[in-house]
Design a protein around this motif. Structure first.
Motif, PDB file in Angstrom:
ATOM      1  N   SER A 194      -9.466  -8.745  -1.344  1.00  0.00           N
ATOM      2  CA  SER A 194     -10.891  -9.093  -1.432  1.00  0.00           C
ATOM      3  C   SER A 194     -11.483  -8.658  -2.773  1.00  0.00           C
ATOM      4  O   SER A 194     -12.694  -8.621  -2.931  1.00  0.00           O
ATOM      5  CB  SER A 194     -11.633  -8.385  -0.300  1.00  0.00           C
ATOM      6  OG  SER A 194     -11.457  -6.983  -0.432  1.00  0.00           O
ATOM      7  N   ALA A 223     -12.208  -5.980  -3.794  1.00  0.00           N
ATOM      8  CA  ALA A 223     -12.667  -4.599  -3.519  1.00  0.00           C
ATOM      9  C   ALA A 223     -13.430  -4.007  -4.699  1.00  0.00           C
ATOM     10  O   ALA A 223     -13.224  -2.844  -5.058  1.00  0.00           O
ATOM     11  CB  ALA A 223     -11.484  -3.703  -3.121  1.00  0.00           C
ATOM     12  N   PHE A 274      -6.774  -6.074  -5.166  1.00  0.00           N
ATOM     13  CA  PHE A 274      -6.865  -6.182  -3.702  1.00  0.00           C
ATOM     14  C   PHE A 274      -7.216  -7.608  -3.278  1.00  0.00           C
ATOM     15  O   PHE A 274      -7.790  -8.374  -4.048  1.00  0.00           O
ATOM     16  CB  PHE A 274      -7.905  -5.193  -3.170  1.00  0.00           C
ATOM     17  CG  PHE A 274      -7.438  -3.769  -3.227  1.00  0.00           C
ATOM     18  CD1 PHE A 274      -6.789  -3.192  -2.159  1.00  0.00           C
ATOM     19  CD2 PHE A 274      -7.606  -3.020  -4.376  1.00  0.00           C
ATOM     20  CE1 PHE A 274      -6.325  -1.886  -2.224  1.00  0.00           C
ATOM     21  CE2 PHE A 274      -7.147  -1.716  -4.457  1.00  0.00           C
ATOM     22  CZ  PHE A 274      -6.506  -1.150  -3.375  1.00  0.00           C
ATOM     23  N   LYS A 321       0.829  -1.221   0.000  1.00  0.00           N
ATOM     24  CA  LYS A 321       0.000   0.000   0.000  1.00  0.00           C
ATOM     25  C   LYS A 321       0.858   1.263   0.000  1.00  0.00           C
ATOM     26  O   LYS A 321       0.436   2.298  -0.518  1.00  0.00           O
ATOM     27  CB  LYS A 321      -0.947  -0.007   1.208  1.00  0.00           C
ATOM     28  CG  LYS A 321      -2.101  -0.994   1.009  1.00  0.00           C
ATOM     29  CD  LYS A 321      -3.128  -0.937   2.100  1.00  0.00           C
ATOM     30  CE  LYS A 321      -4.297  -1.859   1.744  1.00  0.00           C
ATOM     31  NZ  LYS A 321      -5.326  -1.892   2.768  1.00  0.00           N
ATOM     32  N   VAL A 341      -3.938  -2.180  -9.135  1.00  0.00           N
ATOM     33  CA  VAL A 341      -3.871  -2.936  -7.876  1.00  0.00           C
ATOM     34  C   VAL A 341      -5.004  -3.950  -7.820  1.00  0.00           C
ATOM     35  O   VAL A 341      -6.171  -3.597  -8.013  1.00  0.00           O
ATOM     36  CB  VAL A 341      -3.976  -1.994  -6.650  1.00  0.00           C
ATOM     37  CG1 VAL A 341      -3.799  -2.790  -5.359  1.00  0.00           C
ATOM     38  CG2 VAL A 341      -2.961  -0.859  -6.721  1.00  0.00           C
ATOM     39  N   ARG A 401      -0.049   7.317  -9.387  1.00  0.00           N
ATOM     40  CA  ARG A 401      -0.900   6.131  -9.216  1.00  0.00           C
ATOM     41  C   ARG A 401      -1.424   5.595 -10.545  1.00  0.00           C
ATOM     42  O   ARG A 401      -1.787   4.435 -10.653  1.00  0.00           O
ATOM     43  CB  ARG A 401      -2.087   6.474  -8.313  1.00  0.00           C
ATOM     44  CG  ARG A 401      -1.751   6.447  -6.859  1.00  0.00           C
ATOM     45  CD  ARG A 401      -2.962   6.757  -6.021  1.00  0.00           C
ATOM     46  NE  ARG A 401      -2.588   6.949  -4.634  1.00  0.00           N
ATOM     47  CZ  ARG A 401      -3.333   7.564  -3.738  1.00  0.00           C
ATOM     48  NH1 ARG A 401      -4.518   8.049  -4.088  1.00  0.00           N
ATOM     49  NH2 ARG A 401      -2.926   7.698  -2.490  1.00  0.00           N
ATOM     50  N   ARG A 402      -1.486   6.466 -11.550  1.00  0.00           N
ATOM     51  CA  ARG A 402      -1.990   5.993 -12.854  1.00  0.00           C
ATOM     52  C   ARG A 402      -1.043   4.992 -13.503  1.00  0.00           C
ATOM     53  O   ARG A 402      -1.403   4.314 -14.443  1.00  0.00           O
ATOM     54  CB  ARG A 402      -2.193   7.184 -13.798  1.00  0.00           C
ATOM     55  CG  ARG A 402      -3.289   8.112 -13.332  1.00  0.00           C
ATOM     56  CD  ARG A 402      -3.694   9.017 -14.459  1.00  0.00           C
ATOM     57  NE  ARG A 402      -4.205  10.274 -13.950  1.00  0.00           N
ATOM     58  CZ  ARG A 402      -4.555  11.294 -14.707  1.00  0.00           C
ATOM     59  NH1 ARG A 402      -4.429  11.199 -16.015  1.00  0.00           N
ATOM     60  NH2 ARG A 402      -5.023  12.400 -14.179  1.00  0.00           N
ATOM     61  N   ASP A 414      -2.322  -8.248  -4.179  1.00  0.00           N
ATOM     62  CA  ASP A 414      -2.332  -8.500  -2.733  1.00  0.00           C
ATOM     63  C   ASP A 414      -3.052  -9.825  -2.485  1.00  0.00           C
ATOM     64  O   ASP A 414      -4.270  -9.901  -2.616  1.00  0.00           O
ATOM     65  CB  ASP A 414      -3.047  -7.347  -2.008  1.00  0.00           C
ATOM     66  CG  ASP A 414      -2.882  -7.425  -0.499  1.00  0.00           C
ATOM     67  OD1 ASP A 414      -2.198  -8.359  -0.024  1.00  0.00           O
ATOM     68  OD2 ASP A 414      -3.447  -6.570   0.202  1.00  0.00           O
ATOM     69  N   LEU A 441      -1.060   4.751  -0.466  1.00  0.00           N
ATOM     70  CA  LEU A 441      -2.262   4.575   0.354  1.00  0.00           C
ATOM     71  C   LEU A 441      -1.920   4.617   1.835  1.00  0.00           C
ATOM     72  O   LEU A 441      -2.785   4.810   2.680  1.00  0.00           O
ATOM     73  CB  LEU A 441      -2.947   3.251   0.021  1.00  0.00           C
ATOM     74  CG  LEU A 441      -3.544   3.145  -1.388  1.00  0.00           C
ATOM     75  CD1 LEU A 441      -4.080   1.746  -1.651  1.00  0.00           C
ATOM     76  CD2 LEU A 441      -4.640   4.179  -1.585  1.00  0.00           C
ATOM     77  N   ARG A 493     -10.150  -4.688 -13.867  1.00  0.00           N
ATOM     78  CA  ARG A 493     -10.212  -3.276 -13.483  1.00  0.00           C
ATOM     79  C   ARG A 493      -8.800  -2.702 -13.304  1.00  0.00           C
ATOM     80  O   ARG A 493      -8.507  -1.584 -13.735  1.00  0.00           O
ATOM     81  CB  ARG A 493     -11.010  -3.114 -12.184  1.00  0.00           C
ATOM     82  CG  ARG A 493     -11.182  -1.681 -11.752  1.00  0.00           C
ATOM     83  CD  ARG A 493     -12.011  -1.562 -10.491  1.00  0.00           C
ATOM     84  NE  ARG A 493     -11.312  -2.106  -9.330  1.00  0.00           N
ATOM     85  CZ  ARG A 493     -11.862  -2.232  -8.127  1.00  0.00           C
ATOM     86  NH1 ARG A 493     -13.115  -1.866  -7.938  1.00  0.00           N
ATOM     87  NH2 ARG A 493     -11.165  -2.721  -7.124  1.00  0.00           N
TER      88      ARG A 493
END
Lengths: 256, 261
Positions: free
Chosen positions: B86, B88, B84, B45, B82, B77-78, B162, B50, B150
């Motif tokens: 779960s 997310a 995640f 992160k 990521v 960040r572009r 992750d 983050l 995504r």
């Protein structure tokens, strides 16, 4: 003793830390007005959720607020004040105090708690991190539309609440207390003061800001899974309700 | 290239990262292993801003993330996608809206082109034709793959995973592993995978590093890891309760100085 002092110290530090964080969030949201036109669809969605969807409950609360205020005012003034002042007393109470405050308390439960629960769930399921990782500012995307929808819709809802409350009061006065309409409205028209309406609506804007700001702040800072979301929901309502009553007093001393 | 220099991160009084040094070369697939709660996700992160480090440097293509303004961090960040733990996914949005959100936010592409990108990313992760489903209608494996679609929508240079296989059955886990390898080769992205699933680590990694007690204690190829005689690494990869690794205290973890919003 030292244990008590340490706990008190921690509580004071936590209070000022949270107050500071709330002001920082408020600053970021206020600065976000520049993106409102670009995010008009997000704003429109929130205007519907916060405003239009709240209308039935606001009208219901408003009706009974007016009805009970007419009934109780009649009881309180019947031997001291001429009955033609019942309409005026009810109107003043509704416009200045009851309409804005009761609407705000109702929306603190319906809207504020819902914002805290929604954002809190997004937080604990990493959806806010996901939003940020997509290089989307979560304050701009989530908090700004909710806040501005809140301050736009609260006074509009308060107007609806005021009108329906006066109608409710008139209905009780006319049907149950036998006071003719002409007498009920006789003192309202000559003593109508736009300043009262302005003060009531200004209060609504402030209450709308409190409800949405606190809902967003608590939502963004939720932790601890489902239990945390539940606690955030309660905390949002309690904190909003307290701040509404505190600011109601402060604004009353400023305006009147 | 990503360079991490002397990265330190505390949660309260608990040191999670105590001076991590790591260089990730462009195009490689690096896997970070370590026990649950050892700070792998915290490290990940921090790579996208983050979480803030307490000290140290994170150089993304030579620019220090820790010294960047908020605007510069969003711009940086572009470069990242990521996935995640779960997935997310935004549960109020459809699969298509989830994947296209970044494109709508950061590009002026016409709707037809965005729809074509969504379709191609879904095909890439083996899930064509599910654009209109909501996340609640998807299985765990599908959610991870949509999350990956995504993450890839903006054609990132770096993809962070992750725990990509956690909670999946072994077959679905292998499908995800194959996907990570394929994306790394075909799209020429740099992949950083955080996991404690050694099957996954051996399969996808060009290089494996182990995080233990807030430090990188091992750095080698999958073959070197398999043959190492380092007692800490051996205990972890063999999954033995007995050995030099002791339980990690978890008090205070997860409540640290997150980027204020």
């Amino acid at each position: 003793m030292s244990f008590l002092i340490a706990n008190l110290g921690r509580a004071v530090i936590r209070f000022f830390t949270e107050a500071g964080e709330i002001f920082i969030l408020l600053g970021k949201i206020l600065a976000g007005y520049k993106g409102i036109y670009r995010d008009r669809q997000l704003l429109l969605d929130q205007l519907i959720v916060i405003g239009f969807n709240s209308l039935p409950i606001v009208l219901l609360v408003g009706t009974f607020t007016g009805a009970v205020s007419a009934w109780q005012t009649n009881y309180q003034i019947q031997n001291y004040v001429p009955i033609r002042f019942l309409g005026l007393a009810t109107y003043k109470a509704v416009i200045i105090e009851l309409g804005p405050v009761l609407t705000a308390l109702m929306l603190a439960g319906r809207v504020g708690a819902s914002i805290a629960a929604e954002l809190g769930t997004m937080k604990v399921t990493e959806q806010i991190d996901a939003l940020e990782s997509l290089a989307i500012n979560s304050v701009r995307y989530l908090a700004v539309p909710r806040f501005y929808a809140g301050i736009i819709m609260m006074p509009i809802l308060a107007i609806f609440s005021d009108v329906i409350a006066i109608a409710g009061a008139w209905l009780v006065a006319n049907v149950l207390l036998g006071i003719p309409s002409a007498i009920f409205f006789s003192e309202i028209q000559p003593r109508f003061n736009p300043y009262d309406v302005f003060a009531g609506l200004f209060k609504s804007v402030v209450f709308g800001a409190i409800i949405c700001l606190i809902g967003c702040y608590i939502g963004f800072n939720t932790s601890g899974g489902a239990e945390g979301v539940g606690k955030a929901t309660i905390r949002s309502f309690v904190l909003s309700a307290i701040l509404i009553l505190v600011f109601d007093y402060i604004l009353a001393t400023v305006f009147f | 290239m990503i360079e991490i220099k002397n990265l330190v991160k505390y949660f309260g009084d608990n040191p999670v990262l105590r001076g991590v040094n790591l260089t990730i070369q462009t195009g490689e697939c690096i896997v970070i292993i370590g026990r649950s709660g050892c700070g792998k996700s915290v490290l990940l992160k921090q790579l996208v801003g983050l979480l803030y480090p307490d000290s140290g440097e994170i150089l993304i293509d030579g620019e220090d993330l820790t010294q960047m303004s908020e605007q510069e961090i969003y711009k940086t960040r572009r470069k990242f996608g990521v996935l995640f733990q779960s997935a997310a996914l935004f549960d109020s949005m459809t699969v298509s809206e989830n994947i296209s959100l970044g494109l709508h936010e950061h590009t002026d592409l016409p709707e037809t082109e965005i729809a074509a990108i969504v379709e191609s990313k879904l095909r890439m992760v083996g899930l064509p034709g599910i654009e209109n489903l909501k996340p609640a209608e998807l299985s765990g494996g599908m959610r991870k793959r949509v999350g990956l679609a995504r993450a890839l929508a903006m054609d990132p240079k770096y993809v962070l995973y992750d725990e990509p296989t956690t909670g999946l059955d072994p077959i679905m886990a292998d499908i995800i592993n194959e996907m990570i390898m394929r994306l790394n080769q075909e799209l020429d992205v740099t992949s950083i995978v955080v996991t404690h699933d050694m099957t996954s680590a051996y399969k996808v990694a060009d290089r494996i590093v182990m995080l233990h007690r807030g430090l990188i204690i091992y750095d080698g190829t999958p073959e070197q890891v398999k043959n190492t005689d380092d007692p800490v690494v051996r205990q972890f990869i063999e999954g033995r309760a007995e050995g030099p690794i002791k339980p990690i205290p978890t008090s205070g973890v997860g409540s640290g100085n997150r980027r204020s919003i």
